[in-house]
Design an enzyme around this catalytic site. Structure first.
Site, short mmCIF file in Angstrom:
data_model
loop_
_atom_site.label_atom_id
_atom_site.label_comp_id
_atom_site.label_asym_id
_atom_site.label_seq_id
_atom_site.Cartn_x
_atom_site.Cartn_y
_atom_site.Cartn_z
N HIS A 121 15.74 -38.45 0.33
CA HIS A 121 15.04 -38.60 1.61
C HIS A 121 13.55 -38.31 1.48
O HIS A 121 12.88 -38.02 2.47
CB HIS A 121 15.68 -37.70 2.67
CG HIS A 121 17.11 -38.05 2.95
ND1 HIS A 121 17.47 -39.22 3.58
CD2 HIS A 121 18.28 -37.43 2.63
CE1 HIS A 121 18.79 -39.30 3.67
NE2 HIS A 121 19.30 -38.22 3.09
N CYS A 142 0.83 -1.21 0.00
CA CYS A 142 0.00 0.00 0.00
C CYS A 142 0.86 1.26 0.00
O CYS A 142 1.94 1.27 0.58
CB CYS A 142 -0.88 0.03 1.24
SG CYS A 142 -1.95 -1.40 1.37
N GLU A 168 16.96 -19.70 -4.06
CA GLU A 168 16.66 -18.41 -4.70
C GLU A 168 16.18 -18.63 -6.14
O GLU A 168 15.24 -17.96 -6.59
CB GLU A 168 17.91 -17.51 -4.64
CG GLU A 168 17.88 -16.27 -5.51
CD GLU A 168 16.75 -15.30 -5.21
OE1 GLU A 168 15.99 -15.51 -4.24
OE2 GLU A 168 16.59 -14.34 -5.99
N ASN A 227 -2.32 2.48 5.71
CA ASN A 227 -1.41 1.35 5.46
C ASN A 227 -1.30 0.57 6.76
O ASN A 227 -1.25 1.18 7.83
CB ASN A 227 0.00 1.84 5.11
CG ASN A 227 0.09 2.39 3.70
OD1 ASN A 227 -0.90 2.39 2.96
ND2 ASN A 227 1.26 2.87 3.33
N GLY A 228 -1.20 -0.73 6.67
CA GLY A 228 -1.03 -1.54 7.88
C GLY A 228 -2.26 -2.39 8.15
O GLY A 228 -3.08 -2.62 7.25
N ARG A 268 5.61 -0.42 -6.07
CA ARG A 268 5.55 -1.18 -4.82
C ARG A 268 4.55 -2.34 -4.90
O ARG A 268 4.55 -3.21 -4.04
CB ARG A 268 5.15 -0.26 -3.66
CG ARG A 268 6.18 0.79 -3.36
CD ARG A 268 5.56 1.92 -2.57
NE ARG A 268 5.03 1.47 -1.30
CZ ARG A 268 5.57 1.74 -0.13
NH1 ARG A 268 6.65 2.45 -0.06
NH2 ARG A 268 5.01 1.29 0.98
N LYS A 322 12.56 -17.36 -7.56
CA LYS A 322 12.44 -16.47 -8.71
C LYS A 322 11.51 -17.08 -9.76
O LYS A 322 10.64 -16.41 -10.28
CB LYS A 322 13.84 -16.22 -9.30
CG LYS A 322 14.09 -14.88 -9.87
CD LYS A 322 14.62 -13.86 -8.92
CE LYS A 322 13.75 -13.59 -7.73
NZ LYS A 322 14.37 -12.75 -6.74
N GLU A 351 7.74 -17.09 -8.53
CA GLU A 351 7.04 -15.80 -8.43
C GLU A 351 6.80 -15.15 -9.79
O GLU A 351 5.83 -14.42 -9.97
CB GLU A 351 7.75 -14.84 -7.48
CG GLU A 351 9.09 -14.35 -7.96
CD GLU A 351 9.74 -13.35 -7.00
OE1 GLU A 351 9.03 -12.57 -6.38
OE2 GLU A 351 10.98 -13.38 -6.89
N LYS A 398 6.17 -4.90 -3.85
CA LYS A 398 7.61 -4.67 -3.79
C LYS A 398 8.10 -4.56 -2.36
O LYS A 398 9.18 -5.01 -2.02
CB LYS A 398 7.95 -3.39 -4.57
CG LYS A 398 9.44 -3.09 -4.64
CD LYS A 398 10.17 -4.12 -5.47
CE LYS A 398 11.67 -3.98 -5.43
NZ LYS A 398 12.32 -5.27 -5.74
N TRP A 452 -2.98 -2.77 -1.51
CA TRP A 452 -2.61 -4.17 -1.75
C TRP A 452 -3.48 -4.96 -0.79
O TRP A 452 -3.36 -4.85 0.43
CB TRP A 452 -1.13 -4.37 -1.44
CG TRP A 452 -0.60 -5.73 -1.76
CD1 TRP A 452 -0.26 -6.21 -2.98
CD2 TRP A 452 -0.34 -6.78 -0.82
NE1 TRP A 452 0.21 -7.50 -2.87
CE2 TRP A 452 0.17 -7.87 -1.55
CE3 TRP A 452 -0.48 -6.91 0.55
CZ2 TRP A 452 0.53 -9.07 -0.96
CZ3 TRP A 452 -0.12 -8.11 1.15
CH2 TRP A 452 0.38 -9.17 0.39
C1 F6R Z 1 11.60 -11.87 -4.29
C2 F6R Z 1 11.56 -10.68 -3.48
C3 F6R Z 1 11.14 -10.81 -2.06
C4 F6R Z 1 11.93 -9.83 -1.17
C5 F6R Z 1 11.39 -9.87 0.27
C6 F6R Z 1 12.19 -8.99 1.19
O1 F6R Z 1 12.07 -11.60 -5.58
O2 F6R Z 1 11.84 -9.60 -3.93
O3 F6R Z 1 11.24 -12.10 -1.60
O4 F6R Z 1 13.28 -10.19 -1.20
O5 F6R Z 1 10.06 -9.45 0.28
O6 F6R Z 1 12.17 -7.67 0.77
P1 F6R Z 1 13.22 -6.62 1.30
O7 F6R Z 1 14.54 -7.00 0.76
O8 F6R Z 1 12.73 -5.30 0.78
O9 F6R Z 1 13.18 -6.68 2.80
#
Ligand code: F6R
Length: 606
Positions: free
Chosen positions: A501, A2, A478, A98-99, A27, A482, A485, A601, A74
């Site tokens: 296992h 948000c 990771e 927000n929150g 965001r 990626k 998502e 974001k 959001w």
């Molecule tokens: C995945 C991604 C998220 C962020 C996570 C932490 O591509 O971007 O998993 O890494 O939400 O975000 P930050 O780094 O802003 O604390």
């Protein structure tokens, strides 16, 4: 996540609000709205989906007024509908928030009993209705806001707008950031100072528990106990946000390709002999340390997992990587000689922030590695260091991840040297290895077309597995994050040794495995796992160097030959084709790779 924006000035508010909401778009959000006051009346326009729906609505049905609040939502409580979009209003109060209001159910019940009604499924709507109740009882604006926030449990940043008062935005902050921007007879309000880029550089950060009455010519701030207080103005140099893709089809691709440049900058900052001594972290008692906690979420948590290997091997310190959202809820023990390192691109992630606050409460040493140095974590943490990734707009973290790795590696080396666990010549050799990373990154980016062919193959399956050993294990985690998502393909990362296992029962010809196996001391063992997969008809994509690829010689469905690198820096080099794989797979599937569904974001709720 948000975003909040507010404006009080002498121009029409709605275009200014809309433009600022655009700056917050990256965001992540799923609906948007604004409220202005014109001739004493609150007027609201809201739309589900992208901001363009709101701007189209405002063309068809404009609203006027030189004061207003705006929001990108959001969805948490209630679907992403117009009805649930902010602002939410009662008769005389309009609110953006927000929150999360944790006790919204009790408050709603209480207000319904008093005869008030509700029109949305959100937790937010209790705020204007509760405030309305206090106004109806004859309380002042200030009194109503203070009584309202005193009843709220949870975390919030709120802007209140009052019908008939076109020179007041009231603010309340608990847990979620909120700033005031100062202009000439003009004030701005925002949840993120970046939203004010190009509007003002003079910023007041509200502190936790603050409320504020903002009018065109002054801002009166009240602390937690509702007593008037002063907060300093800072001059913040916020670069105008670069919202251009500069010839790339998506921000994600642009940011993947920016890595040679930003990594070079990050390396420059962590390569001098005594670089740590010139930072704010220099006062930390590195020599006395007995352990390192590494905390973050999502991609940042995987950067922490990689770094735990580095701290153990280079600084001879037990490195415990942990997901930040779990840390405080298991009452983790913080020892006096532990250093807790927090890794966050945004510096606003609620789970990481909660873990930081937990460590601060216990007087633990803390250091945050951040991309946004005007964030809440930068303000609240004792020490912070930049990761130098520049603004990352695409929701998926790419360049921030590799820059986090560089700073973590630089830190492990520097601490290793301070603790006399590394000789000067070893330190220099490692720095030499690191200095080649930007050039190696460029070579790997040149493999993009080959990765696209692999992506074409992967895009036809509903599942994928990523495996690796040693430092390739967190890299596999990771890679899987990626891919899932961005392409919505169900993917899991795991330690190659774990396969037998349990998870091996999933393997069949429609379940491909991406194997990360540089030709190092673990190669033979990972090769055995590959053979096990092949025996069960599982397709294999091998990422290795020329020696590794030659060793397997054509026994896999696809192989990608990466440069041979020191195993220490392999996670940085191997994560780049994994970013490209996720990107190309998403594009092949026709998905919005910069704004994957349901994601934000910056995740500012726990
Ligand atoms: C995945 C991604 C998220 C962020 C996570 C932490 O591509 O971007 O998993 O890494 O939400 O975000 P930050 O780094 O802003 O604390």
């Amino acid at each position: 996540m948000c975003g909040i924006i507010g404006y009080l000035g002498n121009n029409e508010a709605s275009p200014i609000l809309l433009e600022s909401l655009r700056r917050l778009e990256y965001r992540g959000y799923d609906s948007a709205g604004i409220t202005t006051i014109h001739r004493g009346k609150l007027q609201t326009r809201k739309a589900a989906g992208r901001l363009v729906n709101l701007s189209d609505l405002l063309v068809r049905d404009p609203i006027r007024g030189a004061i207003g609040i705006g929001h990108t939502r959001w969805a948490t409580h209630g679907k992403a509908t117009v009805n649930n979009a902010h602002p939410h209003s009662s008769n005389n109060v309009s609110v953006v928030h927000n929150g999360i209001i944790e006790n919204h159910r009790e408050i709603k019940k209480h207000l319904i009993l008093k005869g008030y009604s509700f029109g949305s499924e959100t937790d937010t709507e209790v705020i204007p209705v509760l405030c309305q109740k206090f106004l109806d009882q004859g309380c002042s604006y200030k009194g109503s806001v203070h009584k309202t926030v005193d009843m709220l449990k949870g975390q919030f940043a709120i802007c209140f707008l009052f019908e008939k008062n076109d020179d007041l935005i009231f603010l309340a902050r608990r847990g979620s950031p909120l700033v005031i921007g100062h202009g000439a007879s003009t004030m701005y309000v925002a949840s993120d100072a970046l939203a004010l880029a190009g509007l003002t550089k003079e910023i007041t950060y509200l502190e936790d528990g603050d409320t504020a009455a903002v009018s065109r010519n002054k801002a009166t701030i009240y602390s937690k106990d509702h007593q008037e207080t002063k907060r300093p103005k800072s001059i913040v140099s916020i670069n105008a946000i670069d919202l251009h893709k500069r010839g790339f089809k998506h921000f994600m691709l642009k940011e993947i390709h920016e890595q040679p440049k930003v990594l070079a900058k990050a390396i420059e900052n962590v390569s001098a002999d005594n670089w740590l001594a010139s930072t704010s972290a220099s006062s930390l008692p590195f020599k006395e340390l007995e352990g390192i906690n590494l905390l973050g979420c999502g991609t940042a948590a995987y950067a922490c997992a990689v770094a735990s290997y580095w701290f153990e091997n280079l600084a001879k310190l037990p490195g415990r990587a942990e997901i930040a959202s779990e840390f405080k809820y298991r009452n983790a023990m913080i020892k006096p000689n532990d250093l807790s390192i927090f890794v966050s691109q945004s510096g606003e992630t609620a789970d990481t922030l909660a873990a930081l606050r937990y460590v601060i409460d216990q007087q633990g040493h803390n250091l945050s590695l951040l991309n946004n140095l005007i964030s809440t974590m930068a303000k609240e943490g004792t020490h912070s260091l930049p990761i130098h990734a520049d603004l990352e707009i695409s929701v998926a973290s790419t360049k921030a991840f590799t820059c986090q790795l560089i700073v973590l590696l630089g830190l492990a080396l520097a601490i290793g040297k301070i603790r006399n666990k590394l000789e000067q010549h070893e330190y220099n050799e490692f720095q030499e290895v690191i200095s080649h990373i930007p050039a190696l990154t460029n070579i790997v980016l040149g493999l993009s077309d080959e990765v696209r062919k692999i992506a074409q193959f992967i895009s036809e399956f509903p599942n994928a597995l990523f495996i690796g050993r040693g430092l390739m294990y967190p890299t596999a985690l990771e890679g899987a994050l990626k891919l899932k998502e961005i392409s919505y393909i169900h993917s899991e990362g795991m330690a190659a040794g774990e396969l037998k296992h349990g998870p091996i029962s999933l393997i069949e010809k429609s379940f491909p495995t991406i194997v990360l196996a540089p030709s190092d001391h673990l190669f033979e063992k990972t090769k055995s796992n590959m053979v096990e997969i092949q025996s069960r008809n599982g397709p294999i994509i091998l990422l290795s160097d020329a020696d590794g690829v030659e060793d397997i010689s054509g026994e896999v469905d696809f192989s990608l030959t990466l440069p041979k690198v020191h195993s220490l820096v392999a996670p940085i080099i191997y994560s780049i084709p994994l970013q490209l794989l996720a990107y190309h797979t998403g594009v092949i599937k026709g998905l919005d790779v910069d704004n994957p569904r349901h994601l934000a974001k910056s995740v500012t709720v726990e």
